[in-house]
Design a protein around this motif. Structure first.
Motif, PDB file in Angstrom:
ATOM      1  N   ALA A  24      -2.748   6.728  -2.808  1.00  0.00           N
ATOM      2  CA  ALA A  24      -1.330   6.465  -3.067  1.00  0.00           C
ATOM      3  C   ALA A  24      -0.632   7.008  -1.824  1.00  0.00           C
ATOM      4  N   THR A  25      -0.431   6.143  -0.849  1.00  0.00           N
ATOM      5  CA  THR A  25       0.087   6.630   0.443  1.00  0.00           C
ATOM      6  C   THR A  25       1.551   7.026   0.363  1.00  0.00           C
ATOM      7  N   MET A  26       2.286   6.482  -0.614  1.00  0.00           N
ATOM      8  CA  MET A  26       3.719   6.740  -0.797  1.00  0.00           C
ATOM      9  C   MET A  26       4.517   6.420   0.472  1.00  0.00           C
ATOM     10  N   ASP A  27       4.017   5.419   1.230  1.00  0.00           N
ATOM     11  CA  ASP A  27       4.699   5.088   2.484  1.00  0.00           C
ATOM     12  C   ASP A  27       5.816   4.059   2.293  1.00  0.00           C
ATOM     13  N   GLY A  28       6.084   3.701   1.035  1.00  0.00           N
ATOM     14  CA  GLY A  28       7.217   2.816   0.766  1.00  0.00           C
ATOM     15  C   GLY A  28       6.905   1.341   0.972  1.00  0.00           C
ATOM     16  N   SER A  29       5.674   1.020   1.351  1.00  0.00           N
ATOM     17  CA  SER A  29       5.355  -0.379   1.670  1.00  0.00           C
ATOM     18  C   SER A  29       5.155  -1.231   0.413  1.00  0.00           C
ATOM     19  N   SER A  30       4.666  -0.609  -0.659  1.00  0.00           N
ATOM     20  CA  SER A  30       4.413  -1.330  -1.912  1.00  0.00           C
ATOM     21  C   SER A  30       4.402  -0.275  -3.009  1.00  0.00           C
ATOM     22  N   ALA A  31       4.159  -0.701  -4.270  1.00  0.00           N
ATOM     23  CA  ALA A  31       4.145   0.275  -5.361  1.00  0.00           C
ATOM     24  C   ALA A  31       3.136   1.383  -5.059  1.00  0.00           C
ATOM     25  N   TYR A  32       3.606   2.584  -4.976  1.00  0.00           N
ATOM     26  CA  TYR A  32       2.801   3.771  -4.646  1.00  0.00           C
ATOM     27  C   TYR A  32       2.108   3.657  -3.267  1.00  0.00           C
ATOM     28  N   GLY A  33       2.310   2.577  -2.547  1.00  0.00           N
ATOM     29  CA  GLY A  33       1.531   2.357  -1.312  1.00  0.00           C
ATOM     30  C   GLY A  33       0.043   2.372  -1.627  1.00  0.00           C
ATOM     31  N   LEU A  34      -0.300   1.734  -2.753  1.00  0.00           N
ATOM     32  CA  LEU A  34      -1.657   1.858  -3.304  1.00  0.00           C
ATOM     33  C   LEU A  34      -2.707   1.139  -2.446  1.00  0.00           C
ATOM     34  N   VAL A  35      -3.805   1.823  -2.161  1.00  0.00           N
ATOM     35  CA  VAL A  35      -4.940   1.232  -1.439  1.00  0.00           C
ATOM     36  C   VAL A  35      -6.205   1.518  -2.239  1.00  0.00           C
ATOM     37  N   GLU A  36      -6.859   0.458  -2.727  1.00  0.00           N
ATOM     38  CA  GLU A  36      -8.146   0.644  -3.437  1.00  0.00           C
ATOM     39  C   GLU A  36      -9.259   0.726  -2.398  1.00  0.00           C
ATOM     40  N   LYS A  37     -10.337   1.428  -2.725  1.00  0.00           N
ATOM     41  CA  LYS A  37     -11.476   1.553  -1.804  1.00  0.00           C
ATOM     42  C   LYS A  37     -11.006   1.956  -0.415  1.00  0.00           C
ATOM     43  N   GLY A  38     -10.272   3.047  -0.392  1.00  0.00           N
ATOM     44  CA  GLY A  38      -9.661   3.473   0.863  1.00  0.00           C
ATOM     45  C   GLY A  38     -10.458   4.555   1.572  1.00  0.00           C
TER      46      GLY A  38
END
Ligand code: DI6
Ligand code: FE
Length: 397
Positions: free
Chosen positions: A9-23
């Protein structure tokens, strides 16, 4: 170090939670060198020592941007009195409240203040907190305000945590200046700020703008001094009534205005213009049986960034759990779990004037929290449960 098999959850504002699966997250020299989907990981990072997170969630480490964690004594007796019917303001006017903590804080030496604070700071760190704002404001004379700020700075020498200090000389009128708030501001508060600043103890200047504390005019004098010294300001505003504190804070370009239960849409508009963060403190609302909720919708509509903090203090919010604050912000004020998480990461960093933390992003500090949960909404959803697996502070596990 390379974190693999992580949900981010990067919280970088790019998308909901800045979520990245398999990161994956690559960390070098205490900073985030790269973060994103593992399939995009540049080859040069694949050689780093890797830590398999087995699908666990990684967020930015949490930031508690409003605390009074350094203080003497406790106010359990006052808690009882209020349950017997006395209001917070009545207790304060009867010589209890903030002033009783002032007596206990003056009595304690710097090491005792530090030791008390560390017990609370340890509870915060155990929930993945990496940065804590700590206010003065229970000394209310030059020596004791300095003692509090030195104890606050010492927290970072004894624990793996960053500390930002706020000078809160304008918190309450001490007994020796009872009925003479203007004299207190001129003879104690402003000179204390001068000395504390010269000693490098002040990252921001705060005040309590309220009927039981100081008027906007009195706060403005303290803010003028802060401005002259080049120190950013923030303000406890509209907590128990609306005196125009949020507008005042905005007019000084304040980092944040905090509490805001009695703020309105005009206040939100002014804060949006000045980029002032709204710091939401549900622990105080809850403890004081407050019924007026901060105008969350107005903050949203005006695009005011919202942070969430514990307000950890012995009177109105004896709480050390930032996770519980997130839950309360959602259940009591209908903030979304995503807003609550942004409130203790990205927006909390803004409220402290920090631009090197609060998101998972290249070049920011590697202050991260690894949680035993599947989805970031779980952090605000649970009540009194701590799913922290590991904390990474400045790149160190
Ligand atoms: N507002 C608060 O909620 C705290 N300070 C402030 O200005 C309360 C401080 C206390 O009651 O000791
Ligand atoms: Fe406070």
């Amino acid at each position: 170090m390379l974190l693999i098999n992580a949900t981010l959850a990067t919280m970088d504002g790019s998308s909901a939670y800045g979520l990245v699966e398999k990161g994956a997250v690559a960390i070098r020299a205490g900073r985030i060198a790269w973060a994103g989907p593992a399939s995009d990981l540049p080859g040069k990072f694949k050689l780093d020592e890797s830590l398999d997170l087995k699908g666990r969630l990684v967020t930015p480490a949490l930031i508690d941007c409003h605390t009074h964690v350094v203080h003497g004594g406790n106010r359990a007796r006052e808690f009882e009195m209020r349950l017997e019917g006395a209001s917070y303001e009545e207790v304060a006017r009867a010589g209890g409240g903030i002033v009783s903590t002032v007596a206990a804080t003056r009595k304690a030496n710097q090491d005792e203040l530090l030791a008390g604070a560390l017990t609370r700071v340890d509870a915060m760190i155990a929930e993945g907190v990496s940065t804590i704002e700590i206010k003065s404001g229970y000394g209310l004379d030059i020596e004791n305000e300095l003692k509090m700020l030195r104890a606050a700075k010492a927290v970072a020498e004894h624990r793996q945590v960053r500390v930002r200090t706020s000078f809160l000389g304008a918190h309450a009128v001490p007994p020796e200046y009872k009925g003479r708030p203007d004299a207190y501001i001129d003879e104690v508060c402003i000179p204390a700020l001068d000395v504390a600043h010269a000693e490098g103890l002040v990252d921001a200047v705060d005040g309590f703008c309220e009927g039981i504390a100081f008027s906007p005019e009195q706060i403005a004098r303290v803010f003028d001094k802060a401005k002259a010294l080049g120190i950013p300001v923030k303000l406890h505003a509209e907590q128990l009534s609306n005196l125009g504190g949020a507008q005042l804070a905005a007019s000084y370009g304040a980092l944040s205005a905090d509490h805001l239960e009695y703020a309105n849409a005009n206040d939100a508009a002014a804060m949006a213009k000045s980029g002032t963060v709204a710091v939401i403190l549900p622990g105080a609302f809850y403890t004081l049986h407050e019924t007026a909720a901060p105008p969350i919708d107005a903050f949203r509509q005006n695009g005011v960034a919202m942070a969430v903090a514990t307000d950890c203090n012995p009177g109105s919010s004896p709480m050390t759990s930032l996770l519980l604050s997130m839950n309360m912000a959602c259940t009591l004020f209908r903030m979304t779990p995503e807003e609550a998480l942004a409130g203790v990461t990205r927006n909390a960093a803004h409220a402290l004037g920090l631009d090197d933390c609060g998101m998972i992003k290249t070049d920011l500090r590697a202050d991260l929290a690894v949680w035993d949960v599947e989805h970031p909404a779980e952090l605000a959803y649970r009540i009194g449960f701590n799913p922290l697996w590991k904390r990474i502070f400045g790149g160190t596990l």
